[in-house]
Design a protein around this motif. Structure first.
Motif, PDB file in Angstrom:
ATOM      1  N   GLN A 335       0.836  -1.197   0.000  1.00 22.51           N
ATOM      2  CA  GLN A 335       0.000   0.000   0.000  1.00 22.51           C
ATOM      3  C   GLN A 335       0.879   1.258   0.000  1.00 22.51           C
ATOM      4  OE1 GLN A 335      -2.868   0.274   3.161  1.00 22.51           O
ATOM      5  NE2 GLN A 335      -4.092  -1.465   2.394  1.00 22.51           N
ATOM      6  N   ALA A 336       0.261   2.337  -0.491  1.00 28.69           N
ATOM      7  CA  ALA A 336       0.925   3.649  -0.463  1.00 28.69           C
ATOM      8  C   ALA A 336      -0.169   4.683  -0.250  1.00 28.69           C
ATOM      9  CB  ALA A 336       1.669   3.899  -1.761  1.00 28.69           C
ATOM     10  N   TRP A 337       0.126   5.734   0.527  1.00 25.79           N
ATOM     11  CA  TRP A 337      -0.880   6.760   0.745  1.00 25.79           C
ATOM     12  C   TRP A 337      -0.222   8.129   0.851  1.00 25.79           C
ATOM     13  CZ3 TRP A 337      -1.183   9.629   5.324  1.00 25.79           C
ATOM     14  CH2 TRP A 337      -0.336   9.187   6.365  1.00 25.79           C
ATOM     15  N   GLY A 338      -0.991   9.125   0.545  1.00 26.18           N
ATOM     16  CA  GLY A 338      -0.522  10.496   0.619  1.00 26.18           C
ATOM     17  C   GLY A 338      -1.502  11.324   1.423  1.00 26.18           C
ATOM     18  N   ASP A 339      -0.978  12.221   2.297  1.00 25.83           N
ATOM     19  CA  ASP A 339      -1.802  13.073   3.139  1.00 25.83           C
ATOM     20  C   ASP A 339      -2.453  14.142   2.281  1.00 25.83           C
ATOM     21  OD1 ASP A 339      -2.984  14.125   5.308  1.00 25.83           O
ATOM     22  OD2 ASP A 339      -1.121  14.600   6.401  1.00 25.83           O
ATOM     23  N   GLN A 340      -3.403  14.853   2.864  1.00 25.53           N
ATOM     24  CA  GLN A 340      -4.081  15.911   2.120  1.00 25.53           C
ATOM     25  C   GLN A 340      -3.121  17.063   1.848  1.00 25.53           C
ATOM     26  OE1 GLN A 340      -7.355  17.313   4.519  1.00 25.53           O
ATOM     27  NE2 GLN A 340      -6.126  17.425   6.388  1.00 25.53           N
ATOM     28  N   ASN A 341      -3.587  17.998   1.108  1.00 25.10           N
ATOM     29  CA  ASN A 341      -2.767  19.123   0.659  1.00 25.10           C
ATOM     30  C   ASN A 341      -1.762  18.709  -0.431  1.00 25.10           C
ATOM     31  OD1 ASN A 341      -4.068  20.929   2.478  1.00 25.10           O
ATOM     32  ND2 ASN A 341      -2.587  20.328   4.100  1.00 25.10           N
ATOM     33  N   ALA A 342      -2.211  17.837  -1.371  1.00 26.66           N
ATOM     34  CA  ALA A 342      -1.438  17.461  -2.571  1.00 26.66           C
ATOM     35  C   ALA A 342      -0.080  16.871  -2.222  1.00 26.66           C
ATOM     36  CB  ALA A 342      -1.277  18.649  -3.490  1.00 26.66           C
ATOM     37  N   GLN A 343      -0.125  15.737  -1.542  1.00 24.53           N
ATOM     38  CA  GLN A 343       1.100  15.050  -1.132  1.00 24.53           C
ATOM     39  C   GLN A 343       1.392  13.902  -2.127  1.00 24.53           C
ATOM     40  OE1 GLN A 343       0.967  13.075   2.659  1.00 24.53           O
ATOM     41  NE2 GLN A 343       3.167  13.379   2.985  1.00 24.53           N
ATOM     42  N   THR A 344       2.716  13.793  -2.525  1.00 25.53           N
ATOM     43  CA  THR A 344       3.122  12.743  -3.453  1.00 25.53           C
ATOM     44  C   THR A 344       3.324  11.449  -2.685  1.00 25.53           C
ATOM     45  OG1 THR A 344       4.221  14.335  -4.908  1.00 25.53           O
ATOM     46  CG2 THR A 344       4.847  12.026  -5.116  1.00 25.53           C
ATOM     47  N   PHE A 345       2.906  10.354  -3.297  1.00 21.70           N
ATOM     48  CA  PHE A 345       3.108   9.036  -2.705  1.00 21.70           C
ATOM     49  C   PHE A 345       3.458   8.060  -3.832  1.00 21.70           C
ATOM     50  CE2 PHE A 345      -1.289   9.480  -3.808  1.00 21.70           C
ATOM     51  CZ  PHE A 345      -1.684   8.239  -4.304  1.00 21.70           C
ATOM     52  N   SER A 346       4.140   6.938  -3.465  1.00 22.87           N
ATOM     53  CA  SER A 346       4.587   5.992  -4.494  1.00 22.87           C
ATOM     54  C   SER A 346       4.640   4.584  -3.926  1.00 22.87           C
ATOM     55  CB  SER A 346       5.972   6.379  -5.041  1.00 22.87           C
ATOM     56  OG  SER A 346       6.949   6.330  -4.009  1.00 22.87           O
ATOM     57  N   LEU A 347       4.776   3.627  -4.883  1.00 21.72           N
ATOM     58  CA  LEU A 347       4.819   2.222  -4.519  1.00 21.72           C
ATOM     59  C   LEU A 347       5.651   1.480  -5.574  1.00 21.72           C
ATOM     60  CD1 LEU A 347       3.743  -0.218  -2.804  1.00 21.72           C
ATOM     61  CD2 LEU A 347       1.813  -0.293  -4.381  1.00 21.72           C
ATOM     62  N   GLN A 348       6.603   0.608  -5.129  1.00 12.80           N
ATOM     63  CA  GLN A 348       7.448  -0.185  -6.040  1.00 12.80           C
ATOM     64  C   GLN A 348       7.479  -1.636  -5.557  1.00 12.80           C
ATOM     65  OE1 GLN A 348       9.227   2.353  -4.162  1.00 12.80           O
ATOM     66  NE2 GLN A 348       8.447   3.958  -5.497  1.00 12.80           N
ATOM     67  N   THR A 349       7.533  -2.551  -6.544  1.00 13.77           N
ATOM     68  CA  THR A 349       7.613  -3.956  -6.180  1.00 13.77           C
ATOM     69  C   THR A 349       8.175  -4.770  -7.346  1.00 13.77           C
ATOM     70  OG1 THR A 349       6.409  -5.882  -5.338  1.00 13.77           O
ATOM     71  CG2 THR A 349       5.302  -4.493  -6.946  1.00 13.77           C
ATOM     72  N   THR A 350       8.803  -5.881  -6.975  1.00 20.78           N
ATOM     73  CA  THR A 350       9.298  -6.849  -7.966  1.00 20.78           C
ATOM     74  C   THR A 350       8.657  -8.192  -7.634  1.00 20.78           C
ATOM     75  OG1 THR A 350      11.415  -5.720  -8.206  1.00 20.78           O
ATOM     76  CG2 THR A 350      11.290  -7.997  -8.962  1.00 20.78           C
ATOM     77  N   LEU A 351       7.981  -8.780  -8.607  1.00 19.99           N
ATOM     78  CA  LEU A 351       7.233 -10.013  -8.384  1.00 19.99           C
ATOM     79  C   LEU A 351       7.636 -11.065  -9.396  1.00 19.99           C
ATOM     80  CD1 LEU A 351       3.662  -8.491  -7.869  1.00 19.99           C
ATOM     81  CD2 LEU A 351       5.227  -9.246  -6.087  1.00 19.99           C
ATOM     82  N   GLU A 352       7.553 -12.309  -8.950  1.00 20.99           N
ATOM     83  CA  GLU A 352       7.729 -13.426  -9.873  1.00 20.99           C
ATOM     84  C   GLU A 352       6.346 -13.963 -10.194  1.00 20.99           C
ATOM     85  OE1 GLU A 352      10.345 -17.508 -10.485  1.00 20.99           O
ATOM     86  OE2 GLU A 352      10.560 -16.311  -8.668  1.00 20.99           O
TER      87      GLU A 352
END
Length: 389
Positions: A335-352
Motif C-alpha cells: 500500500q501507499a498513501w498520501g496526506d491531504q494538501n497534494a502530497q506525493t506518494f509511491s509504490l514499487q515492487t518486484t514479483l515473480e
C-alpha cells in the motif's frame, strides 16, 4: 775528271729513277739498243801535222773521256731498267707465294677430309663387324635355349604360373575384402558423426553437447534451471574433470518483450475498492496492460512494477497493489498513501509471476489528483523470463 764522272753518274741515276716512275722501259728500249748495237760515231777532229806529231797523247786522252761518258750513260739506263724490272719481279714473286700458300691449304684440307672419310669407313666397318658378332651370339643362345627347354619343363612352368596366379588372386581378393570392410566402417563412422543427433531435449550441459556431436572446445549456450546459461566446454578433458564445464553467466533471453507505461489525464475519486483505470499509454509493448487497469502476465518470469501519484488538497489518498494467481484470489502486495494538501506518494515492487497472473491498483480511500500534467504514473516491465516453465 773522276769527280766529274761521278757527278754525271749520280745525275743520270736520278734522272733514270725519275723516268722509271713515269714511263716503262724494256730491254728493247731504242736508246739501249742504239748504244749497245750501233757503233759509236766519234766526232772528226781537225788536227795539224805538228799536233799529230807533238800532241798525239793529248788527242788519245780526249777520245777516251768521250767514250767513257757514253758508256756510263748506257750503263745508267741499263741499271735503271734493271731496278724497275726487279721491282716488278718482286711483286710477281709475292703474288706467286700467296697463291702457293692457298694451294697448300687446299691440299691440307683435302688430306684431312680424306683422313676423315677413311676413319668413318673404318668405324662403319667395326660397327658392322660387331653387329655380325652379336647376331651370331644371339643365334647360338637361341640354339642352346631350344635344346634346354623341353616339353616337361614347359608343363611344369605353366603349372607353377597357374598356382602362383591363383594364390596371388586369392590374396588380392582378401586384401580387397579387408579394404572394403574398412571403407564401410569409415563410412558408418562419418555418417554417424555428420548425421543429425538428438538427446530428446535441449542440452543442459557440456556433457549433453558432447553426446550430440560437439568436439571442439568453446563457448556454448545451454539450458539452466529457468534461464539460458552461457558455459565454456573443454572437450579435451573428461566429463568428471572440474575443468570440463565452466559457467560464464546467463543470457537475458525473452520470447517477447513486455513493457508498459500508463497515465491518467484527470483526477479519480469514484468507485472505491475498484481498479484504477488509465486513459493514456506511453508504452504498451506486449499488450499486457489494458485500459481498465488490469495487467495480465503474458509469460512466466520476474516483473518490476512502479506506481506514483498525488493526493487531493483536501483529502488523503490510499492505494493498494494486488495480485491474483491461479491458486489464490486477489491479495495485497503493498500500500501507499498520501496526506491531504497534494502530497506525493509511491509504490514499487518486484514479483515473480506465472503466465496468466494478474496485477491491479485499487483506490481504497480518498481521491487521486491529476490533470494534463500527468501526476499519476504506473510502469511495469518483464525483467527476466523463465524459459523453462
Amino acid at each position: 775528271m773522276k769527280q766529274t764522272i761521278i757527278l754525271i753518274f749520280v745525275s743520270l741515276m736520278a734522272d733514270g729513277l725519275s723516268a722509271s716512275d713515269q714511263q716503262p722501259t724494256t730491254w728493247t728500249n731504242p736508246y739501249f739498243y742504239y748504244h749497245y748495237n750501233t757503233p759509236l760515231d766519234l766526232p772528226t777532229q781537225k788536227v795539224s801535222t805538228d799536233e799529230k806529231a807533238g800532241n798525239q797523247q793529248q788527242v788519245f786522252t780526249n777520245y777516251n773521256d768521250h767514250s767513257m761518258q757514253n758508256t756510263l750513260g748506257s750503263h745508267v739506263i741499263l741499271l735503271t731498267t734493271c731496278l724497275r724490272d726487279l721491282k716488278t719481279t718482286k711483286a710477281d714473286l709475292v703474288h706467286s707465294h700467296t697463291e702457293v700458300e692457298n694451294v697448300k691449304k687446299e691440299l691440307h684440307q683435302l688430306k684431312e677430309n680424306s683422313q676423315l672419310n677413311s676413319t668413318s669407313a673404318n668405324l662403319l666397318a667395326d660397327v658392322m663387324a660387331t653387329f655380325e658378332n652379336m647376331k651370331t651370339t644371339v643365334e647360338n643362345i637361341k640354339k642352346e635355349m631350344t635344346g634346354l627347354i623341353t616339353k616337361a619343363d614347359l608343363v611344369q612352368t605353366t603349372q607353377r604360373l597357374d598356382e602362383t596366379h591363383i594364390s596371388r588372386v586369392e590374396s588380392v581378393k582378401k586384401e580387397l575384402a579387408n579394404v572394403m570392410t574398412t571403407v564401410e566402417n569409415m563410412k558408418k563412422d562419418t555418417n554417424n558423426e555428420s548425421a543429425a543427433a538428438s538427446i530428446g531435449r535441449m542440452p543442459k550441459s557440456c556433457d549433453d553437447l558432447q553426446k550430440i556431436g560437439h568436439r571442439k572446445s568453446g563457448l556454448f549456450s545451454v539450458m539452466g534451471n529457468k534461464t539460458v546459461d552461457n558455459v565454456y566446454c573443454d572437450f579435451t578433458k573428461s566429463v568428471n574433470d572440474a575443468g570440463f564445464q565452466k559457467l560464464i553467466g546467463y543470457f537475458d533471453v525473452k520470447t517477447s518483450p513486455v513493457y508498459f507505461h500508463a497515465q491518467r489525464t484527470s483526477s479519480y475519486h469514484m468507485n472505491l475498492n475498484a481498479p484504477i483505470p488509465f486513459d493514456l499509454f506511453r508504452l504498451n509493448l506486449g499488450n499486457a496492460m489494458n485500459t481498465n487497469g488490469i495487467f495480465v502476465a503474458p509469460t512466466s518470469g520476474k516483473y518490476l512494477f512502479v506506481y506514483s501519484g498525488l493526493s487531493e488538497h483536501n483529502a488523503i489518498a490510499r492505494v493498494e497493489l494486488q495480485v491474483k494467481t491461479d491458486t489464490k484470489d486477489w491479495s495485497r502486495v503493498g500500500q501507499a498513501w498520501g496526506d491531504q494538501n497534494a502530497q506525493t506518494f509511491s509504490l514499487q515492487t518486484t514479483l515473480e509471476l506465472a503466465k496468466g497472473n494478474q496485477i491491479r491498483l485499487m483506490l481504497l480511500q480518498g481521491a487521486i489528483h491529476d490533470h494534463e500534467s500527468h501526476y499519476t504514473n504506473f510502469i511495469g516491465q518483464l525483467l527476466e523470463e523463465d524459459i523453462i516453465q
